[in-house]
Design a protein around this motif. Sequence first.
Motif, PDB file in Angstrom:
ATOM      1  N   LEU A  11      16.054  -2.558  34.137  1.00  0.00           N
ATOM      2  CA  LEU A  11      15.395  -1.567  33.291  1.00  0.00           C
ATOM      3  C   LEU A  11      13.904  -1.496  33.588  1.00  0.00           C
ATOM      4  N   SER A  12      13.327  -2.622  33.975  1.00  0.00           N
ATOM      5  CA  SER A  12      11.929  -2.634  34.396  1.00  0.00           C
ATOM      6  C   SER A  12      11.749  -1.839  35.684  1.00  0.00           C
ATOM      7  N   ASN A  14      13.701   0.711  36.578  1.00  0.00           N
ATOM      8  CA  ASN A  14      13.839   2.125  36.248  1.00  0.00           C
ATOM      9  C   ASN A  14      12.602   2.657  35.539  1.00  0.00           C
ATOM     10  N   GLU A  15      11.872   1.762  34.877  1.00  0.00           N
ATOM     11  CA  GLU A  15      10.590   2.171  34.295  1.00  0.00           C
ATOM     12  C   GLU A  15       9.615   2.586  35.397  1.00  0.00           C
ATOM     13  N   ARG A  16       9.678   1.920  36.551  1.00  0.00           N
ATOM     14  CA  ARG A  16       8.801   2.298  37.657  1.00  0.00           C
ATOM     15  C   ARG A  16       9.141   3.708  38.167  1.00  0.00           C
ATOM     16  N   ILE A  17      10.429   4.056  38.130  1.00  0.00           N
ATOM     17  CA  ILE A  17      10.828   5.423  38.460  1.00  0.00           C
ATOM     18  C   ILE A  17      10.216   6.396  37.447  1.00  0.00           C
ATOM     19  N   LEU A  18      10.280   6.025  36.178  1.00  0.00           N
ATOM     20  CA  LEU A  18       9.714   6.861  35.127  1.00  0.00           C
ATOM     21  C   LEU A  18       8.204   7.018  35.299  1.00  0.00           C
ATOM     22  N   ASN A  41      20.062   7.111  37.606  1.00  0.00           N
ATOM     23  CA  ASN A  41      20.105   5.646  37.630  1.00  0.00           C
ATOM     24  C   ASN A  41      20.657   5.091  36.320  1.00  0.00           C
ATOM     25  N   LEU A  42      20.158   5.638  35.220  1.00  0.00           N
ATOM     26  CA  LEU A  42      20.546   5.130  33.905  1.00  0.00           C
ATOM     27  C   LEU A  42      22.021   5.399  33.640  1.00  0.00           C
ATOM     28  N   GLU A  43      22.494   6.551  34.100  1.00  0.00           N
ATOM     29  CA  GLU A  43      23.915   6.878  33.917  1.00  0.00           C
ATOM     30  C   GLU A  43      24.794   5.844  34.623  1.00  0.00           C
ATOM     31  N   GLU A  44      24.466   5.541  35.877  1.00  0.00           N
ATOM     32  CA  GLU A  44      25.248   4.553  36.615  1.00  0.00           C
ATOM     33  C   GLU A  44      25.129   3.176  35.975  1.00  0.00           C
ATOM     34  N   PHE A  45      23.950   2.850  35.474  1.00  0.00           N
ATOM     35  CA  PHE A  45      23.728   1.570  34.802  1.00  0.00           C
ATOM     36  C   PHE A  45      24.671   1.415  33.615  1.00  0.00           C
ATOM     37  N   TYR A  46      24.808   2.459  32.824  1.00  0.00           N
ATOM     38  CA  TYR A  46      25.700   2.382  31.665  1.00  0.00           C
ATOM     39  C   TYR A  46      27.156   2.324  32.089  1.00  0.00           C
ATOM     40  N   ARG A  47      27.493   3.059  33.128  1.00  0.00           N
ATOM     41  CA  ARG A  47      28.895   3.102  33.557  1.00  0.00           C
ATOM     42  C   ARG A  47      29.330   1.792  34.216  1.00  0.00           C
ATOM     43  N   VAL A  48      28.379   1.065  34.802  1.00  0.00           N
ATOM     44  CA  VAL A  48      28.728  -0.150  35.535  1.00  0.00           C
ATOM     45  C   VAL A  48      28.291  -1.400  34.779  1.00  0.00           C
ATOM     46  N   ARG A  49      26.999  -1.548  34.591  1.00  0.00           N
ATOM     47  CA  ARG A  49      26.480  -2.807  34.037  1.00  0.00           C
ATOM     48  C   ARG A  49      26.734  -2.929  32.525  1.00  0.00           C
ATOM     49  N   VAL A  50      26.376  -1.890  31.775  1.00  0.00           N
ATOM     50  CA  VAL A  50      26.591  -1.964  30.325  1.00  0.00           C
ATOM     51  C   VAL A  50      28.079  -2.050  30.026  1.00  0.00           C
ATOM     52  N   ALA A  51      28.878  -1.297  30.770  1.00  0.00           N
ATOM     53  CA  ALA A  51      30.334  -1.359  30.568  1.00  0.00           C
ATOM     54  C   ALA A  51      30.862  -2.773  30.807  1.00  0.00           C
ATOM     55  N   SER A  52      30.316  -3.461  31.811  1.00  0.00           N
ATOM     56  CA  SER A  52      30.777  -4.829  32.095  1.00  0.00           C
ATOM     57  C   SER A  52      30.419  -5.773  30.944  1.00  0.00           C
ATOM     58  N   GLN A  80      17.319  -1.196  22.824  1.00  0.00           N
ATOM     59  CA  GLN A  80      15.919  -1.081  22.418  1.00  0.00           C
ATOM     60  C   GLN A  80      15.044  -0.552  23.553  1.00  0.00           C
ATOM     61  N   VAL A  81      15.224  -1.122  24.752  1.00  0.00           N
ATOM     62  CA  VAL A  81      14.391  -0.726  25.892  1.00  0.00           C
ATOM     63  C   VAL A  81      14.683   0.716  26.292  1.00  0.00           C
ATOM     64  N   VAL A  82      15.966   1.065  26.358  1.00  0.00           N
ATOM     65  CA  VAL A  82      16.338   2.417  26.779  1.00  0.00           C
ATOM     66  C   VAL A  82      15.837   3.446  25.776  1.00  0.00           C
ATOM     67  N   SER A  83      15.927   3.158  24.494  1.00  0.00           N
ATOM     68  CA  SER A  83      15.447   4.102  23.482  1.00  0.00           C
ATOM     69  C   SER A  83      13.964   4.372  23.667  1.00  0.00           C
ATOM     70  N   SER A  84      13.193   3.330  23.940  1.00  0.00           N
ATOM     71  CA  SER A  84      11.759   3.489  24.171  1.00  0.00           C
ATOM     72  C   SER A  84      11.488   4.308  25.433  1.00  0.00           C
TER      73      SER A  84
END
Length: 665
Positions: A11-12, A14-18, A41-52, A80-84
């Motif tokens: 997430l840090s 992806n913040e650099r992308i932002l 990036n965030l979509e894939e993160f949720y589909r892969v990492r968060v799902a795991s 929390q981080v994603v919402s911010s």
Amino acid sequence: MNYTDRDLNWLSFNERILQEAENEDSPLMERLKFIAIYSSNLEEFYRVRVASHRFAQRYHDDIKNKYGYRPSFLLQQITQVVSSQQERMGKVFYSKILPGLAKEGIHLLTDHFSEEDENQMGTFYDNQLEGNFTIRDITEEVKLQLKNLTVYLYAVTKERQFIIELDYKTFGRFIDVSTSDKEKRVVQLDDIFRSNTSKFLGEKSEIFAVKISRDAELYMDEEQEEDIVVKIEKSIVNRDTGLPSRLLFDENIPFKYIDTLRKKIEVDMSGLIPGGRYHNFYDFFGFPASEKHLLYPEIPKIQCHRLDNSSDWFEEINKEAIFLSFPYQSYDYVTRFLKIASEDKDVEEINITLYRVAKTSAVCQALEAAAKSGKKVFVLDEAQARFDEASNIYWGERLRKAGATVRYGINDLKVHAKICTIKRRESEGIKTYAYMGTGNFNEKTAEIYGDHALLTTQTNYTKDLDEVFAFLKDNSYQPKFETLLVAPFNLRSSIEHLIDNEISLVKKGKKGKLTIKLNSLEDTLMIDKLRHAADEGVEIDLIVRGICCYHPQTKLQEKNIKVVSIIDRFLEHTRIYHFHNDGVSKVYLASADWMTRNLSRRIEVAFPILKESAKALLLAELDAQLHDNKKGRYVACKKENQFIEGDETIGSQEKMFELVSKYNF
């Protein structure tokens, strides 16, 4: 904790992308592309990492991972981080990028539609959309199975609620409603439905966008004795119905409605992610604006004069190895060489590893032509390259039909190496021409990924590559390597030995130093090795684009280990290992990051760079990135994601263009 969790650290990254989307020095349309990259990036993160993590929490008793964190804790922190970050993304999009585009005469309309806009939207609905959507009542009895990644509209009237599915594939996300050439006016398909709700609901309603993201893992039944291709094809279908990893919704929707939807699709509370009026910001890759002054300026491709001026590429490569740098040079040199090999009457055999290829792959077309002409073609096609499974299987089956021998991966090992050998009959016998690279055999991504490659006939390389391919063809074969570092055989142990050498130099009163460029640093054993070296006095510079699970634990580690990350126009993809070695530098290019999967569960190849001019270019590249105060950020320290200080006025990618331009090709 001894390590930063890989997903919190991602997430840090992806913040650099932002940050690049927020960067006012970048062209407006490029900033919009970084919004799209961040969202994708965030979509894939949720589909892969968060799902795991959800899977582990539900089915594996919420036990701690190897970094010491429980899934339940990680899911809470991620939310929390994603919402911010989402709040930041919305701010830059609405208050900076859209007003900036409006000043250029490009209006993406999100509210305050003029009467003419409303008329255009009504006409579009009447002529094209009416009846071309799906609408369902939401009642206590109805079961909902929302499709993965599809944006739905949740319509609320006085008495009823509905789910509306839009047909983005047919109509697209963005609709041009311009009525003059002086300015561009664009609306989103969502808003055409919003402005015409009375026509299909017959009464006043509120409309809110919602979207589900589902687990993208392929859960294949290992007990079933089926062909790997059949297993994968069956599993890909299940991605549309996998375990929900998040429900993204318009934050203005009343909670009682989103809670009803949450229960119907079985998303727990931690999976609720509030967002804005619109979703799927990665669709902005296709935003209809191409004004050149709003994009990065085009850069010319640097020629490889040796190949361009040669009538016989085999002879030229045989004289001396050819070093290539993408995207500063054209990937056509690779695809053309494969095409030449496919047509050459003296070429008898081609062996190659494929991980991700372009949809209309010139690489695969050359292999297909070679197989059809009667040449022996062996393809290790990694069928389990996530999200590229279908494309890889398509090309694998097409090559098999052409006469190639195709193998879809190896049990328990993914094949991630980027290697190829071409066997050619010449006057002295069979000559092997080799290709080794840091990036995929993919001409499309080579336009935006920074990578290096080597074309050579040097036997110290080719003998070892023959060993790799012998193993890929027959896993009972026991390969031996003299020059290449190959995972999972000798790559990890060789790196450890090279680090130990730097430690021993320090103990002798000499300089110990190493510089490593990676996409990700995640392996705990390698992190511990680097910490030990730093505590012994070895100077360590790390350039890590993405995940970095290291953080300092001692004062010496804070002093001796520097970590930076470069986010710029091109994706930094090459892996470079540099060991100072008492002034006699050892430099390797590699396909492998320092992740456990790369070092222990994949076939990876690292190859030494022996030509001094190529070695000098790589060392200059590393130095430029370590001092890049335009696009470089500090990582794994108190200055996390702060830009590097310095007086340099040129970014490392601009510097890289200069370096490659001056290189004697």
